[in-house]
Design a protein around this motif. Structure first.
Motif, PDB file in Angstrom:
ATOM      1  N   SER A  39       0.822  -1.219   0.000  1.00  0.00           N
ATOM      2  CA  SER A  39       0.000   0.000   0.000  1.00  0.00           C
ATOM      3  C   SER A  39       0.850   1.261   0.000  1.00  0.00           C
ATOM      4  CB  SER A  39      -0.933   0.010   1.224  1.00  0.00           C
ATOM      5  OG  SER A  39      -0.159   0.087   2.421  1.00  0.00           O
ATOM      6  N   PHE A  40       2.141   1.149   0.297  1.00  0.00           N
ATOM      7  CA  PHE A  40       3.008   2.319   0.357  1.00  0.00           C
ATOM      8  C   PHE A  40       3.477   2.725  -1.046  1.00  0.00           C
ATOM      9  CE2 PHE A  40       2.459   2.240   4.554  1.00  0.00           C
ATOM     10  CZ  PHE A  40       3.418   1.759   5.418  1.00  0.00           C
ATOM     11  N   ASP A  41       3.715   4.023  -1.206  1.00  0.00           N
ATOM     12  CA  ASP A  41       4.431   4.532  -2.373  1.00  0.00           C
ATOM     13  C   ASP A  41       5.916   4.274  -2.118  1.00  0.00           C
ATOM     14  OD1 ASP A  41       4.401   7.659  -4.264  1.00  0.00           O
ATOM     15  OD2 ASP A  41       5.900   6.066  -4.182  1.00  0.00           O
ATOM     16  N   LEU A  43      11.185   5.325   0.224  1.00  0.00           N
ATOM     17  CA  LEU A  43      12.643   5.288   0.140  1.00  0.00           C
ATOM     18  C   LEU A  43      13.237   6.686   0.308  1.00  0.00           C
ATOM     19  CD1 LEU A  43      15.244   3.715  -0.448  1.00  0.00           C
ATOM     20  CD2 LEU A  43      14.842   4.128  -2.891  1.00  0.00           C
ATOM     21  N   ARG A  44      12.602   7.660  -0.284  1.00  0.00           N
ATOM     22  CA  ARG A  44      13.110   9.026  -0.163  1.00  0.00           C
ATOM     23  C   ARG A  44      13.138   9.468   1.294  1.00  0.00           C
ATOM     24  NH1 ARG A  44      10.310  14.059  -3.265  1.00  0.00           N
ATOM     25  NH2 ARG A  44       8.674  13.667  -1.732  1.00  0.00           N
ATOM     26  N   GLU A  45      12.071   9.169   2.027  1.00  0.00           N
ATOM     27  CA  GLU A  45      12.029   9.559   3.440  1.00  0.00           C
ATOM     28  C   GLU A  45      13.005   8.734   4.272  1.00  0.00           C
ATOM     29  OE1 GLU A  45      10.523  12.214   4.664  1.00  0.00           O
ATOM     30  OE2 GLU A  45      10.038  12.585   2.549  1.00  0.00           O
ATOM     31  N   ALA A  46      13.161   7.453   3.905  1.00  0.00           N
ATOM     32  CA  ALA A  46      14.080   6.607   4.663  1.00  0.00           C
ATOM     33  C   ALA A  46      15.524   7.078   4.534  1.00  0.00           C
ATOM     34  CB  ALA A  46      13.950   5.160   4.188  1.00  0.00           C
ATOM     35  N   LEU A  47      15.869   7.611   3.383  1.00  0.00           N
ATOM     36  CA  LEU A  47      17.250   8.045   3.145  1.00  0.00           C
ATOM     37  C   LEU A  47      17.469   9.541   3.370  1.00  0.00           C
ATOM     38  CD1 LEU A  47      18.104   6.010  -0.097  1.00  0.00           C
ATOM     39  CD2 LEU A  47      18.652   5.445   2.274  1.00  0.00           C
ATOM     40  N   ARG A  48      16.424  10.255   3.733  1.00  0.00           N
ATOM     41  CA  ARG A  48      16.541  11.705   3.888  1.00  0.00           C
ATOM     42  C   ARG A  48      17.674  12.051   4.859  1.00  0.00           C
ATOM     43  NH1 ARG A  48      13.493  16.052   2.743  1.00  0.00           N
ATOM     44  NH2 ARG A  48      11.759  14.744   2.014  1.00  0.00           N
ATOM     45  N   ASN A  49      18.552  12.941   4.401  1.00  0.00           N
ATOM     46  CA  ASN A  49      19.660  13.467   5.215  1.00  0.00           C
ATOM     47  C   ASN A  49      20.678  12.407   5.638  1.00  0.00           C
ATOM     48  OD1 ASN A  49      18.552  16.091   5.115  1.00  0.00           O
ATOM     49  ND2 ASN A  49      17.207  15.600   6.848  1.00  0.00           N
ATOM     50  N   ARG A  50      20.623  11.237   5.027  1.00  0.00           N
ATOM     51  CA  ARG A  50      21.630  10.222   5.343  1.00  0.00           C
ATOM     52  C   ARG A  50      22.944  10.525   4.622  1.00  0.00           C
ATOM     53  NH1 ARG A  50      20.246   4.006   6.328  1.00  0.00           N
ATOM     54  NH2 ARG A  50      18.408   4.195   7.637  1.00  0.00           N
TER      55      ARG A  50
END
Length: 918
Positions: A351-353, A358-365
């Motif tokens: 159900s997830f985009d 992925l963009r949010e998971a890697l944000r600022n990493r």
């Protein structure tokens, strides 16, 4: 029409007037299209760029309105639409950014610092302000503007370096002062500034510059200047400044990625550039490595990622996409990344985009992700990369045959390995050619005990050249040394696709043979792209856009197709030229034969080169001389090929027209042997117009130093044929015949009004009179000659006339006007590529400086002359320079300025002693 982006966006019409484009969004559309320079931009991309996520209602209609307004301003033929989107038709010589890049590339190929500096100054003069100055806040221009600014700064640094080499330290200081103020943390600029200051006696200011730089680097970045700058600082303290520029120091390689099975060879420079871009905290966040299959993109990306592991505490990863289906979605790619990085396995449901997740998971990493083998899913990768960049999700490296073409991308085209310049000492070949080095290393792995020797070196060099230095091809072929000798492999490559290349275990199926590599790329093309690509193979040394259109244009938009082929790495763009790797070219010749087009396309190729050579011939005698020489120099290989094809086809008319058109060019470049062979071969063919044949017979006689047969001189060509014969006879010691021909040429010139021949003959007679001790009469002839050539704007002629004037001034010790004449000679000789005259003029300048007591300046002129002589294999120039430099510290200064007898009056025209100089 001309377009300017090096400053505010400006368009000028053919008369030089500014084309008014006032509406902001219309100007933005033009700026976006110019950023992509000839490539199509989709409507969706334009809408996103112009409105940055906040489009108006009915955005497509609004965009079409802006496009219509732009077409009204520029003309409908300038703004074109294709299925891929919109593009603006602009040639390289119509866009100041392209002209700047091309001029810088030309300058970088010139060894002589004086000529290089003048070209760089010319290129920098195109700048009117910051690139895209009126769109500095627009995201879509940032990457291109930053790239152009980096090119500008680099060119300014190299200009300063050239000025330091030629003794113009004050000018270098002025330019570098602006650079260090604009870029207070740029170490190379500061190093050059320190060097220039120290050369002008301002060591104290140079040392203060270093202290200021070190303080800023420590305060802002917490680092010290790199070792090269520190070494320069120490040398200035010792009053022994180094001449080399500071360089970036590579990072220490450490990695937790799987190691490659073999060492990476020949990519030291490329590794350093990519590593520097990714490790700079203010540098590139997306680096795309492009290049043809087998060139080593993946190997380079892995090597760089391993070396930067400690810079990315959140990990350095490679995500292999070769197995992805072409129909895969962006979400499919995101899922592959998630799985590879092991992000919250099992926590992501359907159900997830996935892209957003992925963009949010890697944000600022602080992570480094390599997306590998992306050419078949380039559109989806572009979407994914764009999403990750927007979230500041670490750094990305993409390997592909085609750039992603998105904002924030920096493209590093990966060329094949360097080829051997010549066959010589095996150790020197290995040291100078990375292709040879790779072949030898892989050969030793395949056949322990293999050694590069004097006997097998020619075969190894031939293999490297025929495989274009492509690493994978070299590795595949080197593996066959278990069964073949290097000589057998070289012979087998004459039919390059028939040679078995081994099983290639561990490599993708498409890379197991040379043919399968090219097939892989060919099968991804449209029919139109295949047509253009196979027809390009008719040439031998690339082509310009005009050349491509001449052989390919059957209703195809050749520029658009070429752009796509460049993006797919099947064609390489180098300045104005488009080239194919030899392996791809050989494959496409087979395709051309299979399509039944070979003879037709060869005919087009011949006709184009005959027509263009005939158009350049008259330009060699006038204001456009340099332009014509540059074109003919660049097209030499293709012109020879066109002549070979014409003779093979028995086309006497084309062959004779071509050799006649090239006659004066061959004379200027002193290619007498080539001219004689070419005329003889063309005249053996049956046919051709009687007039064309008579002209060719007369010119062959002139090149051979014998009078042409009766009837061989026709129309306006007669006087120039006399000039050819005169110049050859003069240097065959038949002085009496030569002087008679000069007088005959002057008489014919007076009757026909041919001022060019009159001026050339006067310059030659000035030399004769000087030989006879008639200094005043010689000077009068030379001045008349110079005046005519000045009116004609013929730089070669001015060089010849000034050489006579300079000799006369040396003979009667009148130094007042000599320096200016010699400087003018030097500029002309460098600009025309007449290197013997460059060397001789530098010697004259050195003698003049020594006679004035300017010992250090005299030394610089002789050192510069020696450098050019060595580069051009002009042995007598090297000997003379060495002799002067040896004596320089052992005799009084006035003794160094004594004039020496000149071996030749030559000023780079007919009869010059240029045989040792290629």
């Amino acid at each position: 029409m001309r377009f300017g982006v090096l400053g505010s966006l400006t368009v000028w019409d053919s008369g030089g007037g500014e084309v008014p484009i006032t509406e902001t969004k219309v100007r933005a559309v033009l700026a976006d299209l110019l950023v992509h320079h000839g490539r199509s931009v989709s409507a969706d991309r334009l809408i996103e760029d112009l409105w940055e996520g906040r489009p108006p209602g009915r955005p497509l209609n609004t965009l079409q309105t802006k496009i219509s307004q732009l077409r009204k301003a520029l003309g409908a033929e300038r703004v074109l639409r294709s299925p891929a989107g919109y593009r603006v038709r602009v040639e390289d010589d119509e866009l100041d950014a392209a002209l700047f890049r091309r001029t810088v590339e030309r300058a970088d190929r010139i060894h002589d610092p004086g000529a290089r500096g003048r070209l760089l100054a010319e290129a920098l003069g195109l700048w009117r302000g910051p690139a895209f100055a009126d769109f500095t806040d627009a995201v879509f221009v940032r990457a291109e503007a930053a790239r152009l600014e980096e090119l500008r700064v680099g060119a300014a640094e190299r200009l300063a370096e050239a000025r330091i080499e030629t003794g113009e330290e004050d000018a270098a200081v002025a330019g570098l002062r602006e650079l260090v103020e604009e870029h207070p943390l740029r170490e190379r600029s500061h190093g050059l500034y320190m060097l220039a200051l120290s050369r002008t006696g301002r060591q104290g200011e140079a040392l203060r510059t270093f202290h200021d730089l070190r303080a800023r680097l420590r305060d802002r970045l917490g680092i010290d200047p790199d070792p090269a700058v520190r070494d320069l600082y120490a040398s200035i303290l010792r009053q022994e400044p180094e001449s080399s520029a500071p360089r970036r120091v590579a990072d220490r390689p450490r990695s937790n990625l799987p190691g490659p099975p073999t060492a990476l060879i020949g990519r030291e420079c490329e590794s350093a550039h990519v590593r520097a871009a990714l490790s700079d905290p203010y540098g590139d966040r997306l680096v795309t490595l492009t290049g043809p299959g087998g060139v080593g993109k993946t190997r380079l990306a892995v090597a760089v990622a391993r070396s930067l592991t400690e810079d990315f505490p959140d990990g350095a990863w490679i995500v292999e996409l070769a197995a992805m289906d072409r129909a895969a979605t962006t979400a499919d790619l995101a899922e592959r990344v998630i799985a590879t990085l092991g992000l919250c396995e099992g926590a992501v449901d359907s159900s997830f985009d996935l892209v957003e997740w992925l963009r949010e998971a890697l944000r600022n990493r602080r992570s480094l992700i390599v997306l590998d083998n992306c050419e078949h899913v380039v559109s989806q990768v572009a979407d994914l990369a764009g999403a990750l960049l927007a979230a500041d999700a670490g750094r990305l490296v993409v390997t592909t045959q085609e750039a992603l073409d998105i904002p924030g991308e920096t493209v590093f085209p990966l060329a094949p390995l360097t080829l051997p310049d010549a066959v010589g000492d095996p150790d020197e070949m290995i040291a100078s050619s990375s292709a040879v080095r790779l072949f030898v290393e892989r050969a030793r792995a395949a056949s322990p005990g293999f050694v590069l020797t004097g006997e097998n070196a020619p075969a190894v060099a031939a293999v490297c050249r025929r495989l274009d230095g492509v690493p994978l091809a070299l590795e595949l072929v080197a593996a066959r040394l278990r069964a073949f000798t290097p000589e057998q492999i070289a012979a087998g490559l004459d039919d390059r696709f028939a040679l078995p290349t081994g099983p290639g275990r561990g490599r993708p199926t498409r890379q197991q043979t040379l043919r399968s590599m090219v097939d892989w790329s060919w099968n991804l093309l449209t029919d139109g792209e295949r047509t253009v690509l196979r027809r390009l193979a008719v040439g031998r040394d690339g082509c310009t856009l005009a050349g491509a259109r001449a052989v390919c244009d059957d209703g195809h938009d050749v520029l658009d197709v070429l752009s796509r082929l460049v993006d797919r790495s099947l064609v390489v763009r180098e300045g104005e030229r488009y080239r194919m790797l030899e392996s791809v070219s050989a494959y496409c010749v087979e395709r051309l034969e299979g399509a039944g087009e070979l003879e037709e396309v060869r005919g087009r190729f011949i006709a184009f080169h005959v027509r263009e050579a005939e158009r350049r011939d008259p330009l060699l005698r006038g204001s456009r001389q340099r332009e014509a020489l540059e074109w003919l120099d660049t097209e030499t290989v293709n012109l020879r090929h066109a002549l070979e094809l014409a003779m093979r086809a028995g086309d006497a008319d084309a062959a004779l027209r071509l050799v006649n058109a090239l006659a004066w060019y061959w004379r200027l470049r002193n290619r007498v042997a080539e001219a004689q062979r070419s005329f003889e071969a063309a005249l053996r063919l049956r046919g051709g117009s009687p007039r064309t044949r008579r002209v060719a017979e007369g010119r062959l006689a002139a090149f051979e130093g014998r009078p042409p047969r009766e009837g061989g001189l026709v129309e306006a060509g007669a006087l120039r044929l006399l000039w050819f014969a005169e110049s050859v006879l003069y240097h065959r010691d038949d002085r009496k015949a030569e002087r008679a021909l000069v007088e005959e040429a002057l008489a014919h010139a007076g009757e026909s009004g041919d001022r060019w021949v009159e001026a050339a003959a006067l310059a030659e007679r000035a030399g004769h009179r000087l030989d006879d001790g008639e200094v005043s009469a010689s000077r009068a002839d030379a001045r008349r000659s110079a005046g005519i050539f000045l009116d004609l704007e013929d730089h070669w002629g001015l060089l010849r006339a000034n050489a006579a004037l300079a000799r006369a001034a040396e003979v009667d010790l009148d130094h007042r006007g000599v320096a200016a004449l010699l400087e003018e000679d030097l500029r002309a000789a460098e600009g025309l590529g007449l290197w013997v005259d460059v060397i001789e003029t530098l010697f004259r300048l050195g003698r003049l400086a020594a006679s004035r007591g300017e010992r250090s300046r005299a030394r610089r002129f002789h050192e510069r002359a020696r450098r050019v002589a060595e580069e051009r294999s002009y042995a007598s120039g090297v000997v003379e320079a060495d002799a002067w430099l040896y004596r320089a510290d052992r005799v009084p200064a006035e003794a160094l300025g004594e004039p020496r007898p000149d071996a030749s009056l030559s000023a780079g025209g007919p009869g010059t002693a240029q045989d040792p100089v290629p």
